[in-house]
Design a protein around this motif. Structure first.
Motif, PDB file in Angstrom:
ATOM      1  N   TRP A 348      30.090   6.597  33.541  1.00 40.09           N
ATOM      2  CA  TRP A 348      29.160   6.500  32.424  1.00 40.09           C
ATOM      3  C   TRP A 348      27.869   7.262  32.709  1.00 40.09           C
ATOM      4  N   TYR A 354      27.024   6.776  27.316  1.00 39.72           N
ATOM      5  CA  TYR A 354      28.338   7.214  26.862  1.00 39.72           C
ATOM      6  C   TYR A 354      29.234   7.477  28.072  1.00 39.72           C
ATOM      7  N   ARG A 355      30.530   7.448  27.855  1.00 38.31           N
ATOM      8  CA  ARG A 355      31.493   7.679  28.926  1.00 38.31           C
ATOM      9  C   ARG A 355      31.673   9.166  29.161  1.00 38.31           C
ATOM     10  N   TYR A 404      32.375  17.236  26.043  1.00 38.10           N
ATOM     11  CA  TYR A 404      31.717  16.031  25.548  1.00 38.10           C
ATOM     12  C   TYR A 404      30.227  16.273  25.317  1.00 38.10           C
ATOM     13  N   MET A 408      28.107  16.149  21.754  1.00 35.95           N
ATOM     14  CA  MET A 408      27.016  15.201  21.526  1.00 35.95           C
ATOM     15  C   MET A 408      25.660  15.889  21.431  1.00 35.95           C
TER      16      MET A 408
END
Length: 471
Positions: A348, A354-355, A404, A408
């Protein structure tokens, strides 16, 4: 600092006699197992007894799917060389499988400057491993007579303790492997931890719902807090100053106990919507992470008892498909790892909650996790009888992690106060984000009197008096 007394066959075991519970004497039955112990020992763990399969329906962690098949001895044989993980194509992480236990591996640690690994298992053994080649260096003798539920090691890697279902806590010298002492309780022990300074040991009780703090040098009891919780303890740990003990329980409650004042400093009721499985402090001691059977993790400000829905104090969701069993902060609190019943290890990003990545490969429940001091390695212990050593040194260069972050809209900055890297959204240009989230919260909300006292003050303060009883 004097060393603990050496163990010899002629030295009687220490026995801790706990005060009787508040219930009438006629209602107290020390031999009766609580539901928590029965579920863990038989339902959750499903020890090597054929008839225990009938108790599968008692497993409070079970997901809505068939249990994974047990591995045959032939399938457990794996090469010791570094191999690629079986994650998603864009998230390959090199790992090494460590095989040597004959049953579920319940606890794991890094030690000796990350060159050695420590593990405890339901096969009633405690093992020391070489991190480089994955070989077993030592099986600690005078082993427990029942499954090992937790191990702990001093910060200087000199002593090891292990709690077992035989109602004992044992301590060994790590270098020589000699048994230093053994304390026997009249109740089941489900957790044990050394304090960071190595002076104390805290143990969590099942049936008595309490904790015991012991002087690790003199092997004397400092305090026993009976009925600290309303149900069985699941985990307990010291803060970095070795002066406060956090405990969590099946009652969904968090408590912080002060060793010096012998008082409860903080109680958080209904902290989760299901049983809390584990807890760990950040290395500043200002925050506590808890993992739960409700599939979530939460980060709490231990001075206010609050968590927030953004920033550092977040509810970490959508990372595990099943109950979360364990959690551990990196030394600089830049990231957090957790293990779960879904057989994965989640990494995390603490600042954004978030992961970053999910490590897959275990064939059964991940029971414990650990992070090396240099943040290059993750160790996971599983019910599949193995440990996995994951190399995360290049995690930020992994295509899936980069994907990711881009999705984001995140970028990495350096904290001007503590030099820790932290993530922010590219669209956010506010000046307040020149510091990581922990430094921002510390400067906004922590009163002066809650800051950690100096280590010299701790050294000069005498430990509280204790007592012990021989057999």
């Amino acid at each position: 600092m004097a060393s603990p007394p050496r163990y010899s066959p002629t030295t009687p075991d220490r026995e801790c006699k706990l005060p009787p519970p508040s219930a009438p004497a006629g209602e107290y039955r020390p031999g009766k197992l609580s539901w928590g112990t029965l579920a863990r020992a038989l339902g959750c763990f499903r020890l090597s007894i054929p008839h225990t399969r009938l108790l599968a329906t008692l497993d409070p962690l079970a997901l809505d799917r068939e249990p994974p098949p047990q591995l045959s001895p032939e399938k457990q044989q794996v090469p010791e060389k570094l191999i690629w993980g079986d994650q998603e194509p864009l998230s390959k992480i090199p790992f090494k499988i460590l095989s040597g236990h004959e049953h579920a591996v319940s606890t794991c640690h890094f030690c000796v400057d990350d060159t050695k690994l420590l593990s405890g298992s339901h096969d009633c053994t405690v093992k020391l491993w070489d991190a480089a080649d994955g070989s077993v260096v030592r099986d600690f003798e005078h082993r427990p007579k029942a499954p090992v539920v937790e191990c702990s090691i001093t910060a200087d890697s000199s002593r090891v303790i292990a709690a077992s279902y035989d109602k004992t806590v044992r301590a060994w010298d790590l270098e020589t492997g000699k048994l230093l002492w053994k304390v026997r309780y009249d109740t089941f022990i489900v957790s044990c931890k050394f304090s960071p300074d190595g002076k104390y040991v805290v143990s969590g009780f099942d049936m008595d719902h309490g904790i015991c703090i012991m002087d690790a040098e003199n092997i004397t009891t400092i305090s026993v807090i009976k009925d600290h919780h309303t149900r069985s303890i699941t985990s307990c740990c010291f803060d970095p100053d070795s002066q406060r003990v956090a405990s969590v329980s099946l009652d969904r409650c968090i408590k912080i106990w002060d060793v010096t004042s012998q008082a409860t400093l903080l109680t958080i009721t209904k902290a989760h919507s299901n049983a809390i499985s584990n807890c760990c402090f950040t290395f500043s001691g200002h925050f506590l992470c808890t993992s739960s059977w409700d599939k979530n993790l939460k980060i709490w400000n231990v001075h206010t008892g609050e968590f927030r829905n953004s920033g550092a104090c977040v509810t970490l969701m959508q990372g595990h498909e099943g109950s979360v069993s364990s959690c551990h902060f990196a030394r600089d609190s830049s990231f957090l790892i957790s293990g779960g019943f879904d057989r994965t290890v989640a990494i995390w990003d603490v600042a954004e909650g978030y992961r970053k990545l999910s490590l897959k490969g275990h064939n059964d429940w991940v029971m414990d996790v650990a992070i090396s001091n240099n943040k290059k390695w993750i160790l996971s212990a599983s019910k599949d009888r193995t440990m996995r050593l994951w190399n995360i040194e290049e995690i930020d260069q992994i295509p899936l992690v980069i994907k990711y972050k881009k999705a984001m809209g995140l970028k990495v900055k350096q904290c001007e106060r503590c030099d820790r890297p932290f993530s922010i959204f590219k669209s956010d240009t506010s000046e307040m984000f020149t510091q990581c989230v922990f430094c921002r919260i510390d400067t906004r909300g922590l009163p002066a009197e809650t800051s950690s006292s100096s280590s010299s003050d701790r050294e000069n303060s005498p430990p509280p008096p204790g007592r012990s009883e021989d057999d």
